[in-house]
Design an enzyme around this catalytic site. Structure first.
Site: not given
Length: 173
Positions: A97-98, A109, A136, A143, A145
């Site tokens: 997911i960029y 995102g 990161n 993630y 969350k």
């Protein structure tokens, strides 16, 4: 901010995915890695032949986030043998997911993640999984969350450097 539209990508989007991948990976990781490691990774991971091959793989699905005519991010998910590790028929891997740095904090995102969730449900998968660099924190918090929990670790190679990715998964209802 204009509304964001998520569209499935195809081989015709090779150039778009390639440019988005290089830009977003560089924006996210360049300051924490050597120039040599970054150049090697970008050359190996986002060359035209590799991106086109991934787009043509029936077990990989790409989606581009568009703000009007401007691509602002993308999602890559893998099932079956396209998965980078587990290759579990009951799972869907979120490989990428960029999102462009200019659009961080604008829910792009989240929209891409929601698309991954829809894809997993459509494919009747039991869980989603991914690997995320242990340093990161932005991604880790995102993630967590969204209900992901850590279940393992693996080594990620960036150029000639080895980094640790946390493997996370979310069981689907």
């Amino acid at each position: 901010m204009a509304s964001i539209i998520i569209n499935k990508a195809s081989a015709e989007d090779t150039d778009c995915i390639q440019k988005l991948g290089i830009q977003t990976f560089t924006e996210t990781f360049a300051e924490d890695n050597t120039e040599e490691a970054m150049e090697k990774y970008l050359r190996e991971s986002f060359n035209t032949e590799k991106v086109r091959s991934e787009l043509n793989n029936p077990d990989s699905h790409f989606y581009i986030a568009w703000e009007e005519d401007n691509p602002v991010g993308y999602l890559k998910v893998n099932c079956s043998k396209a998965q980078t590790e587990l290759q579990d028929e009951t799972s869907l891997e979120i490989e990428r997911i960029y999102v462009k740095k200019s659009h961080h904090g604008q829910k792009v995102g989240q929209l891409l993640y929601d698309q991954a969730l829809k894809t997993a449900q459509h494919l009747n998968k039991s869980y989603l999984w991914l690997g995320v660099w242990e340093e990161n924190l932005r991604a880790l918090n995102f993630y967590r969350k969204n209900g992901f929990v850590e279940f393992d670790k693996h080594t990620f190679r960036l150029g000639d450097e080895e980094q640790t990715d946390l493997m996370m998964k979310k069981i689907l209802d």
